[in-house]
Write a protein that holds these residues in place. Structure first.
Motif, mmCIF file in Angstrom:
data_model
loop_
_atom_site.group_PDB
_atom_site.id
_atom_site.type_symbol
_atom_site.label_atom_id
_atom_site.label_comp_id
_atom_site.label_asym_id
_atom_site.label_seq_id
_atom_site.Cartn_x
_atom_site.Cartn_y
_atom_site.Cartn_z
ATOM 1 N N LYS A 212 -10.174 -0.665 -0.722
ATOM 2 C CA LYS A 212 -11.258 -1.625 -0.880
ATOM 3 C C LYS A 212 -11.479 -1.881 -2.362
ATOM 4 O O LYS A 212 -11.719 -0.974 -3.145
ATOM 5 C CB LYS A 212 -12.541 -1.089 -0.237
ATOM 6 N N THR A 213 -11.382 -3.159 -2.742
ATOM 7 C CA THR A 213 -11.610 -3.552 -4.132
ATOM 8 C C THR A 213 -12.921 -4.315 -4.225
ATOM 9 O O THR A 213 -13.654 -4.456 -3.243
ATOM 10 C CB THR A 213 -10.454 -4.431 -4.634
ATOM 11 N N ALA A 214 -13.192 -4.819 -5.406
ATOM 12 C CA ALA A 214 -14.447 -5.548 -5.616
ATOM 13 C C ALA A 214 -14.469 -6.861 -4.848
ATOM 14 O O ALA A 214 -15.544 -7.384 -4.532
ATOM 15 C CB ALA A 214 -14.651 -5.807 -7.114
ATOM 16 N N HIS A 215 -13.302 -7.412 -4.538
ATOM 17 C CA HIS A 215 -13.252 -8.722 -3.895
ATOM 18 C C HIS A 215 -12.615 -8.693 -2.506
ATOM 19 O O HIS A 215 -12.993 -9.478 -1.634
ATOM 20 C CB HIS A 215 -12.467 -9.707 -4.776
ATOM 21 N N LEU A 216 -11.636 -7.810 -2.287
ATOM 22 C CA LEU A 216 -10.875 -7.853 -1.051
ATOM 23 C C LEU A 216 -10.641 -6.450 -0.509
ATOM 24 O O LEU A 216 -10.757 -5.452 -1.228
ATOM 25 C CB LEU A 216 -9.507 -8.520 -1.288
ATOM 26 N N ASN A 217 -10.320 -6.399 0.774
ATOM 27 C CA ASN A 217 -9.834 -5.173 1.393
ATOM 28 C C ASN A 217 -8.319 -5.292 1.513
ATOM 29 O O ASN A 217 -7.803 -6.210 2.160
ATOM 30 C CB ASN A 217 -10.459 -4.968 2.772
ATOM 31 N N LEU A 218 -7.592 -4.398 0.874
ATOM 32 C CA LEU A 218 -6.141 -4.472 0.809
ATOM 33 C C LEU A 218 -5.497 -3.343 1.601
ATOM 34 O O LEU A 218 -6.118 -2.307 1.838
ATOM 35 C CB LEU A 218 -5.675 -4.390 -0.648
ATOM 36 N N THR A 219 -4.260 -3.582 2.014
ATOM 37 C CA THR A 219 -3.444 -2.555 2.646
ATOM 38 C C THR A 219 -2.336 -2.184 1.689
ATOM 39 O O THR A 219 -1.466 -3.009 1.383
ATOM 40 C CB THR A 219 -2.857 -3.053 3.975
ATOM 41 N N TYR A 220 -2.360 -0.964 1.208
ATOM 42 C CA TYR A 220 -1.376 -0.514 0.222
ATOM 43 C C TYR A 220 -0.248 0.234 0.927
ATOM 44 O O TYR A 220 -0.467 1.018 1.848
ATOM 45 C CB TYR A 220 -2.020 0.400 -0.816
ATOM 46 N N GLU A 221 0.979 -0.002 0.475
ATOM 47 C CA GLU A 221 2.126 0.801 0.882
ATOM 48 C C GLU A 221 3.104 0.845 -0.281
ATOM 49 O O GLU A 221 3.064 -0.014 -1.169
ATOM 50 C CB GLU A 221 2.803 0.229 2.134
ATOM 51 N N GLY A 222 3.983 1.831 -0.289
ATOM 52 C CA GLY A 222 4.903 2.020 -1.391
ATOM 53 C C GLY A 222 5.825 0.827 -1.600
ATOM 54 O O GLY A 222 6.079 0.040 -0.688
ATOM 55 N N LEU A 223 6.329 0.707 -2.810
ATOM 56 C CA LEU A 223 7.163 -0.425 -3.167
ATOM 57 C C LEU A 223 8.409 -0.516 -2.302
ATOM 58 O O LEU A 223 8.788 -1.609 -1.868
ATOM 59 C CB LEU A 223 7.556 -0.317 -4.653
ATOM 60 N N LEU A 224 9.065 0.618 -2.040
ATOM 61 C CA LEU A 224 10.300 0.585 -1.270
ATOM 62 C C LEU A 224 10.037 0.119 0.162
ATOM 63 O O LEU A 224 10.800 -0.682 0.710
ATOM 64 C CB LEU A 224 10.958 1.962 -1.275
#
Length: 558
Positions: A212-224
């Motif tokens: 959760k950021t100041a503007h959006l809810n993001l889904t993070y996963e590794g670069l590979l």
């Protein structure tokens, strides 16, 4: 004619109240120039009405899951049977699809080896590279694995904010990079070389996490994982050229070390130019009789040597008691017809009529062309240079080395499956797409110089029935029609139940640069890719009235 399909007053597409009788249980070939109405009669009228009537035999609930086919415009259609349409669409599937899977040969081989082999296999699916029970768990039945070259993917001396990820979609300001920079997991100004082991592991192989950021809810996963999901999981041919170049630069493909590549032993059965062929052959083993088979130019892409087996297949379908309708241009296929319907005499508004309906086409435009014998050229254009392909080994190519002259027209011939498409669309085009980095591994060792290529295939564009020859899903991009219209003015289309009307509105004062990046100067066929289509100049377009605009530039749209 008693046993026949009766068509009365057909007006689909450009057909002009066509009335014709087509004999049942025989081979009927529709001939005529392109746009004369062959497909409108065979597919748009006969096949469409047959499929529509067949769909109506199901309950309303089932019909909701079936294609919604409109009733063709015709006064009457009699004696229709169930239609089986064999079009030009290439074989659907993925990287595991082969001729064996498309024709069920692989299924029969699994049963054979499962029952007669030693040791016996109780579940034949265990012998299939397309089944989870039988595929190699590492390569998932592909026979090859893709490895990422991290040194090509990442510049270790740069930080995330400096563009350490060497992909266009991961540069500063891009969305994919924002997911990493806004996650809060990293120091965005630290060079990646200084990341701790834990930071590097999370950066490359981090598990999927909600951030959760100041503007959006993001889904993070590794670069590979992100790279494999967004790029490697897709069909390579469907990707944009610049994306393919990036993938070729950072990805290396090699036989699977766990299975030794045996999970894809059937793959060489299908060459680059022949994946669309299996469809018709699957009908030969069917015990169904009396349906109507409608073929759309089945000889497209076939060498004259291969037309014999094609004709044999069409005859066998007829001899089983089926009605065979074929839209065709090749004289060798016309020769086996029991009945020929020649449409014309011209194309578009000049077509849509039955020019001849008999066992021959003499006296028509098709008949005159069949009598003509074009002479071979005695002189040839002087090449401006050459593009060399060395040691090509793609698909069934056997260490092929050849020089293609530049500034000249080169025809690559050979029987179906001989390697033409692998050489031109695989090895040669692959050299163009990767000349800025390195040639595709296992295909080419050297090329003479960097150059660019534009590949044009013969597969038909999938588009809705109301799309015209100028819409973006058909020929708009190669002809540049839509781009020219957008840059020079706007077309306001009004639709009615029987006709389309379009009016021209002069453009607002704005530079005609909307298409300059893709089309260059208007009026230049080579720049627009218009295959000889020359657009009006900007000066003449601005003064055109709606009646003066050539009909081929009018936009037809619902």
């Amino acid at each position: 004619m008693t046993d026949c399909i009766r068509v009365r007053g057909a007006r689909e597409n450009n057909l002009r109240d066509v009335c014709v009788d087509l004999p049942e249980k025989q081979i009927t070939v529709f001939t005529g120039v392109s746009g004369s109405g062959k497909s409108g009669l065979g597919f748009g009228t006969i096949a469409a009405e047959s499929q529509r009537l067949l769909n109506e035999t199901h309950t309303s609930f089932i019909q909701n899951f079936l294609p919604n086919i409109a009733q063709p415009e015709a006064d009457s259609l009699e004696n229709l049977s169930a239609a089986i349409v064999v079009g030009q669409a290439r074989m659907d599937g993925n990287s595991r699809s082969t001729v064996g899977t498309a024709t069920d040969i692989q299924t029969m081989l699994r049963l054979l080896f499962g029952r007669l082999g030693r040791p016996a296999v109780s579940h034949p699916a265990q012998l299939s590279f397309t089944s989870p029970e039988g595929m190699c768990p590492r390569c998932e039945g592909l026979g090859r694995v893709d490895d990422l070259d991290l040194d090509e993917l990442i510049d270790w001396d740069l930080s995330l904010n400096q563009g350490a990820i060497r992909l266009a979609d991961y540069q500063p300001g891009k969305w994919f990079l924002q997911i990493f920079t806004d996650s809060g997991f990293f120091d965005n100004d630290k060079p990646l070389r200084d990341f701790t082991e834990a930071e590097l592991e999370r950066f490359l192989r981090g598990e999927t996490t909600k951030v959760k950021t100041a503007h959006l809810n993001l889904t993070y996963e590794g670069l590979l994982d992100t790279f494999r999901r967004t790029h490697l999981s897709k069909d390579r041919d469907s990707l944009q050229p610049h994306v393919r170049r990036a993938i070729d630069r950072v990805v290396t493909s090699q036989p699977c070390p766990d299975c030794g590549g045996i999970a894809a032993t059937a793959a060489p059965c299908s060459t680059a130019g022949s994946p669309g062929r299996p469809g018709p052959s699957t009908s030969l083993g069917s015990s169904l009789t009396d349906p109507t088979y409608v073929f759309d130019e089945p000889s497209v892409g076939l060498h004259p040597h291969d037309l014999g087996p094609l004709n044999t297949m069409l005859r066998r379908l007829r001899d089983k008691g089926n009605t065979v309708l074929v839209v065709e241009h090749k004289p060798q296929v016309m020769a086996i017809a029991d009945h020929i319907v020649d449409m014309g005499p011209g194309a578009g508004e000049a077509g849509g009529r039955v020019a001849s309906s008999s066992c021959g086409t003499s006296g028509t435009r098709t008949g005159r062309q069949l009598m003509a014998r074009p002479a071979l050229r005695t002189s040839h254009r002087t090449p401006t240079g050459s593009v060399d392909v060395r040691h090509a080994r793609l698909h069934n190519l056997r260490d092929v080395s050849v020089s293609f002259p530049t500034g000249a027209l080169t025809a690559v011939t050979g029987v179906a499956g001989s390697g033409k498409s692998s050489l031109v669309f695989g090895a040669l085009a692959g050299a163009a797409s990767t000349c800025s980095t390195s040639p595709p591994p296992g295909c080419i060792s050297t090329t003479s110089r960097c150059w660019s290529a534009c590949s044009t295939g013969w597969s038909t564009a999938g588009r809705p029935s109301w799309s015209s020859s100028t819409t973006s899903t058909s020929s708009a991009r190669p002809t540049g029609c839509w781009t020219w219209v957008r840059a020079r003015g706007r077309v306001v289309a009004r639709w009615s139940s029987r006709a389309h009307r379009a009016t021209w509105s002069p453009p607002a004062p704005s530079p005609a640069t909307a298409c300059a990046s893709t089309c260059g100067e208007m009026g230049q066929p080579a720049q627009t890719g218009g295959a000889g289509v020359t657009m009006p100049s900007a000066a003449s377009a601005a003064t055109m009235s709606s009646r003066e605009i050539p009909s081929r530039y009018m936009i037809v749209s619902r």
